[in-house]
Write a protein that holds these residues in place. Structure first.
Motif, PDB file in Angstrom:
ATOM      1  N   ALA A   1       0.842  -1.202   0.000  1.00  0.00           N
ATOM      2  CA  ALA A   1       0.000   0.000   0.000  1.00  0.00           C
ATOM      3  C   ALA A   1       0.879   1.254   0.000  1.00  0.00           C
ATOM      4  CB  ALA A   1      -0.914  -0.022   1.224  1.00  0.00           C
ATOM      5  N   THR A   2       1.983   1.231   0.776  1.00  0.00           N
ATOM      6  CA  THR A   2       2.850   2.406   0.856  1.00  0.00           C
ATOM      7  C   THR A   2       3.485   2.702  -0.501  1.00  0.00           C
ATOM      8  OG1 THR A   2       3.382   1.782   3.115  1.00  0.00           O
ATOM      9  CG2 THR A   2       4.848   3.372   2.091  1.00  0.00           C
ATOM     10  N   PHE A   3       4.014   1.657  -1.158  1.00  0.00           N
ATOM     11  CA  PHE A   3       4.650   1.870  -2.458  1.00  0.00           C
ATOM     12  C   PHE A   3       3.629   2.369  -3.479  1.00  0.00           C
ATOM     13  CE2 PHE A   3       9.081   0.178  -2.842  1.00  0.00           C
ATOM     14  CZ  PHE A   3       9.324   0.099  -1.495  1.00  0.00           C
ATOM     15  N   GLU A   4       2.416   1.780  -3.425  1.00  0.00           N
ATOM     16  CA  GLU A   4       1.396   2.218  -4.398  1.00  0.00           C
ATOM     17  C   GLU A   4       1.013   3.673  -4.159  1.00  0.00           C
ATOM     18  OE1 GLU A   4      -0.439  -2.068  -5.590  1.00  0.00           O
ATOM     19  OE2 GLU A   4      -1.695  -0.755  -4.370  1.00  0.00           O
ATOM     20  N   SER A   5       0.893   4.071  -2.878  1.00  0.00           N
ATOM     21  CA  SER A   5       0.548   5.475  -2.593  1.00  0.00           C
ATOM     22  C   SER A   5       1.654   6.389  -3.090  1.00  0.00           C
ATOM     23  CB  SER A   5       0.415   5.738  -1.090  1.00  0.00           C
ATOM     24  OG  SER A   5      -0.556   4.955  -0.550  1.00  0.00           O
TER      25      SER A   5
ATOM     26  N   ASP B   1      16.024   5.116  -3.036  1.00  0.00           N
ATOM     27  CA  ASP B   1      15.881   5.176  -4.498  1.00  0.00           C
ATOM     28  C   ASP B   1      15.932   3.780  -5.104  1.00  0.00           C
ATOM     29  OD1 ASP B   1      15.543   7.829  -5.096  1.00  0.00           O
ATOM     30  OD2 ASP B   1      17.671   8.258  -5.330  1.00  0.00           O
ATOM     31  N   LEU B   2      16.938   2.999  -4.676  1.00  0.00           N
ATOM     32  CA  LEU B   2      17.129   1.677  -5.284  1.00  0.00           C
ATOM     33  C   LEU B   2      15.953   0.765  -4.951  1.00  0.00           C
ATOM     34  CD1 LEU B   2      20.940   1.249  -4.548  1.00  0.00           C
ATOM     35  CD2 LEU B   2      19.888   1.713  -6.764  1.00  0.00           C
ATOM     36  N   LEU B   3      15.504   0.854  -3.696  1.00  0.00           N
ATOM     37  CA  LEU B   3      14.388   0.001  -3.270  1.00  0.00           C
ATOM     38  C   LEU B   3      13.122   0.350  -4.059  1.00  0.00           C
ATOM     39  CD1 LEU B   3      13.800  -2.155  -1.160  1.00  0.00           C
ATOM     40  CD2 LEU B   3      13.140  -0.378   0.440  1.00  0.00           C
ATOM     41  N   PHE B   4      12.870   1.654  -4.173  1.00  0.00           N
ATOM     42  CA  PHE B   4      11.650   2.095  -4.847  1.00  0.00           C
ATOM     43  C   PHE B   4      11.739   1.830  -6.358  1.00  0.00           C
ATOM     44  CE2 PHE B   4       8.659   5.324  -6.484  1.00  0.00           C
ATOM     45  CZ  PHE B   4       7.538   4.878  -5.809  1.00  0.00           C
ATOM     46  N   ALA B   5      12.910   2.155  -6.948  1.00  0.00           N
ATOM     47  CA  ALA B   5      13.049   2.009  -8.411  1.00  0.00           C
ATOM     48  C   ALA B   5      13.045   0.547  -8.823  1.00  0.00           C
ATOM     49  CB  ALA B   5      14.335   2.686  -8.889  1.00  0.00           C
ATOM     50  N   GLY B   6      13.565  -0.338  -7.944  1.00  0.00           N
ATOM     51  CA  GLY B   6      13.730  -1.727  -8.348  1.00  0.00           C
ATOM     52  C   GLY B   6      12.536  -2.616  -8.066  1.00  0.00           C
ATOM     53  N   SER B   7      11.752  -2.284  -7.019  1.00  0.00           N
ATOM     54  CA  SER B   7      10.735  -3.254  -6.570  1.00  0.00           C
ATOM     55  C   SER B   7       9.461  -3.235  -7.418  1.00  0.00           C
ATOM     56  CB  SER B   7      10.353  -2.982  -5.111  1.00  0.00           C
ATOM     57  OG  SER B   7      11.496  -3.020  -4.316  1.00  0.00           O
ATOM     58  N   ASP B   8       8.827  -2.072  -7.462  1.00  0.00           N
ATOM     59  CA  ASP B   8       7.519  -2.009  -8.091  1.00  0.00           C
ATOM     60  C   ASP B   8       7.602  -2.289  -9.596  1.00  0.00           C
ATOM     61  OD1 ASP B   8       4.931  -1.750  -7.477  1.00  0.00           O
ATOM     62  OD2 ASP B   8       4.822   0.422  -7.732  1.00  0.00           O
TER      63      ASP B   8
ATOM     64  N   PHE C   1       2.322  12.996   0.803  1.00  0.00           N
ATOM     65  CA  PHE C   1       3.526  12.295   0.359  1.00  0.00           C
ATOM     66  C   PHE C   1       4.533  12.209   1.505  1.00  0.00           C
ATOM     67  CE2 PHE C   1       7.529  11.616  -1.757  1.00  0.00           C
ATOM     68  CZ  PHE C   1       7.204  10.780  -2.824  1.00  0.00           C
ATOM     69  N   GLN C   2       4.676  13.347   2.199  1.00  0.00           N
ATOM     70  CA  GLN C   2       5.604  13.416   3.337  1.00  0.00           C
ATOM     71  C   GLN C   2       5.228  12.365   4.383  1.00  0.00           C
ATOM     72  OE1 GLN C   2       7.634  16.265   3.253  1.00  0.00           O
ATOM     73  NE2 GLN C   2       8.503  16.426   5.304  1.00  0.00           N
ATOM     74  N   GLY C   3       3.913  12.262   4.646  1.00  0.00           N
ATOM     75  CA  GLY C   3       3.416  11.318   5.658  1.00  0.00           C
ATOM     76  C   GLY C   3       3.695   9.875   5.248  1.00  0.00           C
ATOM     77  N   VAL C   4       3.386   9.549   3.969  1.00  0.00           N
ATOM     78  CA  VAL C   4       3.538   8.163   3.521  1.00  0.00           C
ATOM     79  C   VAL C   4       5.024   7.784   3.474  1.00  0.00           C
ATOM     80  CG1 VAL C   4       3.057   6.516   1.669  1.00  0.00           C
ATOM     81  CG2 VAL C   4       1.414   8.303   2.143  1.00  0.00           C
ATOM     82  N   SER C   5       5.875   8.713   2.965  1.00  0.00           N
ATOM     83  CA  SER C   5       7.292   8.352   2.818  1.00  0.00           C
ATOM     84  C   SER C   5       7.993   8.258   4.175  1.00  0.00           C
ATOM     85  CB  SER C   5       8.027   9.324   1.897  1.00  0.00           C
ATOM     86  OG  SER C   5       7.983  10.617   2.450  1.00  0.00           O
ATOM     87  N   ALA C   6       7.382   8.878   5.211  1.00  0.00           N
ATOM     88  CA  ALA C   6       8.018   8.858   6.547  1.00  0.00           C
ATOM     89  C   ALA C   6       8.270   7.427   7.011  1.00  0.00           C
ATOM     90  CB  ALA C   6       7.134   9.593   7.550  1.00  0.00           C
ATOM     91  N   LYS C   7       7.314   6.519   6.693  1.00  0.00           N
ATOM     92  CA  LYS C   7       7.447   5.131   7.153  1.00  0.00           C
ATOM     93  C   LYS C   7       8.707   4.483   6.583  1.00  0.00           C
ATOM     94  CE  LYS C   7       2.552   4.329   7.114  1.00  0.00           C
ATOM     95  NZ  LYS C   7       1.498   3.758   6.321  1.00  0.00           N
ATOM     96  N   ILE C   8       8.922   4.683   5.266  1.00  0.00           N
ATOM     97  CA  ILE C   8      10.072   4.045   4.616  1.00  0.00           C
ATOM     98  C   ILE C   8      11.366   4.688   5.127  1.00  0.00           C
ATOM     99  CG2 ILE C   8      11.126   3.477   2.387  1.00  0.00           C
ATOM    100  CD1 ILE C   8       8.573   2.384   1.998  1.00  0.00           C
TER     101      ILE C   8
END
Ligand code: HEM
Length: 493
Positions: A204-208, A295-302, A237-244
């Motif tokens: 859900a976090t990545f999709e948001s 960056d790598l986690l986000f760019a590579g996973s989804d 965006f700030q709220g959702v990215s805080a978790k990661i």
């Protein structure tokens, strides 16, 4: 906002749009053609829910270089391989910068990010670190065991669903697998189990983050309105990215603690990055390391997960192609043995299937937006400094002058044509091309075929009872997802 504030904001918007229109009209003869812009909003109303579709239609009228006015953000949409080659190869340096969205500015990400930094020394240094310490063949061969273990977890999960006659949510299974493959390579941990709450939350976090990054934000089209965050997108965006950020921050702190306690070293990217930060060759702060891992986690996973899901959808929809891919696996690997990364080069049909998925469902349909560093003459046009460039790779994968039966799924087209996705063949550039080409290709090129091979090698797939036809509708985001997640039941083959 009270009424007078609204009036002031609107007046400012009208005056700026008017100045802009005047400025552009003066240069209009030199700009690529495009649909007539309305006052203030420009061509914004023409984007629709699936801008890659709408802009492909408009490109048929206006051509492969097309002007769009998105509020104050002047954009050129590129919609043919020849045009893409001019931008990404011939004038690579001139278009090597990035448009910075309000979302990318969250936590000053753009100031340290490999994805958003201009193509200068800092950016070059980060790419070199990734290339040499994570993505070289030597590093990838060394980390194969880590990936094999995560793929075994996928296989065990599929076996469990098969035994219980349970449908697999393929979107989720491929996402968790790529996430774990990435986190194993980056920092030697598994962050989520199949069907766990953590898995759902990560997805859900990545999709948001993906949908908030492309949500139409007034601040991106009228930069002077950015600080007001009128739609609250930046705050969300700030709220959702805080978790990661918290998760990665905790992982770094724990590793620093282990290093101080002289615990055994891990063979992952984080250990190498911390070594580098303590050496003198590069200037690497903990903040840069955190943003690089993000960056790598986000760019590579989804991206990889969504491609694997589309591949399964196409194979289930086209049973004769599924049978060919399974036959190839059976004859090259055998029914008893497990597929390994060294087998991939011996599986031309599986590789053709993945190329065809990249063609039909390019995971990043506009690439990551580029920006003109300077006024640049491209053919008959002059593209002004700061223009945003969208390369609509989705549009030209539908072009019948480039592909026979462009809307049908035909992996065979790649068996007799020597086309690859390494940025040299502009008909197929799902990873981009030129200096900003995706640095993750060598890893994606191992993860993807392996994931698909595990999913089909020992299983046949049937749709859930009552589902007669697969819905292939796309949902636009930074990554092109399926609108309806794919679910299917594995059966022992
Ligand atoms: C199916 C898988 C993938 C696809 C389709 C994909 C696609 C892309 C695209 C289209 C770009 C932008 C290229 C441009 O600006 O012209 C990009 C950039 C990038 N990708 Fe990937 N990617 C994938 C997997 C990965 C993986 C596994 C990693 C990490 C190891 C990764 C890391 C990055 C980074 C860091 C950038 C930014 C590069 C820069 O701006 O210099 N990607 N990717």
């Amino acid at each position: 906002m009270d009424f007078s504030a609204v009036v002031i904001v609107l007046s400012l918007a009208i005056i700026t749009a008017w100045f802009n229109a005047l400025r552009h009209r003066r240069r209009a003869k030199l700009l690529p053609p495009g649909p007539y812009p309305l006052p203030i909003i420009g061509n914004f109303h023409q984007l629709g829910n699936n801008p890659h579709h709408s802009l492909a239609k408009l490109a048929k009228i206006y051509g492969p270089f097309m002007s769009l006015h998105l509020g104050q953000l002047y954009t050129v949409v590129v919609s043919s391989p020849e045009a893409a080659k001019k931008i990404l190869q011939k004038h690579d340096q001139a278009f090597s910068s990035r448009t910075i969205s309000a979302a990318a500015e969250s936590r000053d990400h753009h100031k340290v990010s490999l994805v958003f930094l201009p193509a200068g020394d800092e950016w070059r240094q980060l790419r070199k670190i990734c290339r040499e310490h994570m993505l070289s063949n030597r590093c990838l061969d060394a980390s194969e065991g880590l990936r094999q273990a995560k793929l075994q977890t996928l296989l065990d999960y599929l076996q469990k669903c098969c035994d219980g006659g349970q449908a697999v949510n393929i979107a989720e299974a491929t996402f968790i697998t790529t996430l774990n493959l990435m986190t194993a390579t980056l920092f030697s941990i598994q962050v989520a189990e199949f069907e766990s709450d953590a898995a759902q939350e990560f997805k859900a976090t990545f999709e948001s983050l993906s949908s908030l990054s492309v949500a139409p934000n007034i601040g991106d089209f009228f930069p002077f309105l950015k600080p007001l965050d009128l739609q609250g997108i930046q705050k969300k965006f700030q709220g959702v990215s805080a978790k990661i950020h918290r998760l990665i921050g905790d992982i770094i702190n724990e590793r620093l603690h282990l290093r101080r306690a002289l615990a055994p070293r891990r063979s992952d990217l984080l250990e190498t990055l911390l070594d580098i930060s303590e050496g003198s060759e590069f200037d690497l702060t903990t903040k840069t390391i955190k943003h690089l891992l993000l960056d790598l986690l986000f760019a590579g996973s989804d991206t990889s997960a969504s491609t694997a899901e589309w591949t399964m959808a196409e194979l289930i929809k086209n049973p004769e192609k599924m049978a060919k891919a399974k036959d190839e696996l059976r004859s090259v690997v055998g029914s008893e043995k497990q597929v390994r990364e060294s087998d991939i080069s011996k599986l031309p049909y599986l590789r053709a299937v993945i190329k065809e998925v990249f063609r039909c469902h390019p995971p990043v349909p506009f690439l990551v937006p580029h920006k003109a560093v300077d006024d640049t003459q491209v053919g008959d046009y002059v593209i002004p400094k700061d223009t945003q460039i969208l390369v609509n790779v989705w549009a030209y994968s539908r072009d019948p002058s480039l592909w026979y039966n462009p809307t049908s799924f035909e992996p065979e087209r790649f068996l007799d044509r020597n086309i690859d996705f390494n940025g040299q063949d502009f008909e197929l550039i799902p990873f981009g091309s030129g200096r900003r080409i995706c640095p993750g290709i060598p890893l994606a090129d191992r993860m993807l075929p392996m994931m698909v091979a595990i999913l089909i090698h020992n299983f046949d797939w049937k749709l859930e009872p009552g589902v007669k036809k697969l819905d292939m509708t796309e949902k636009f985001g930074v990554v092109l997802h399926r609108a309806v997640p794919l679910k299917a039941i594995p059966i022992k083959s």
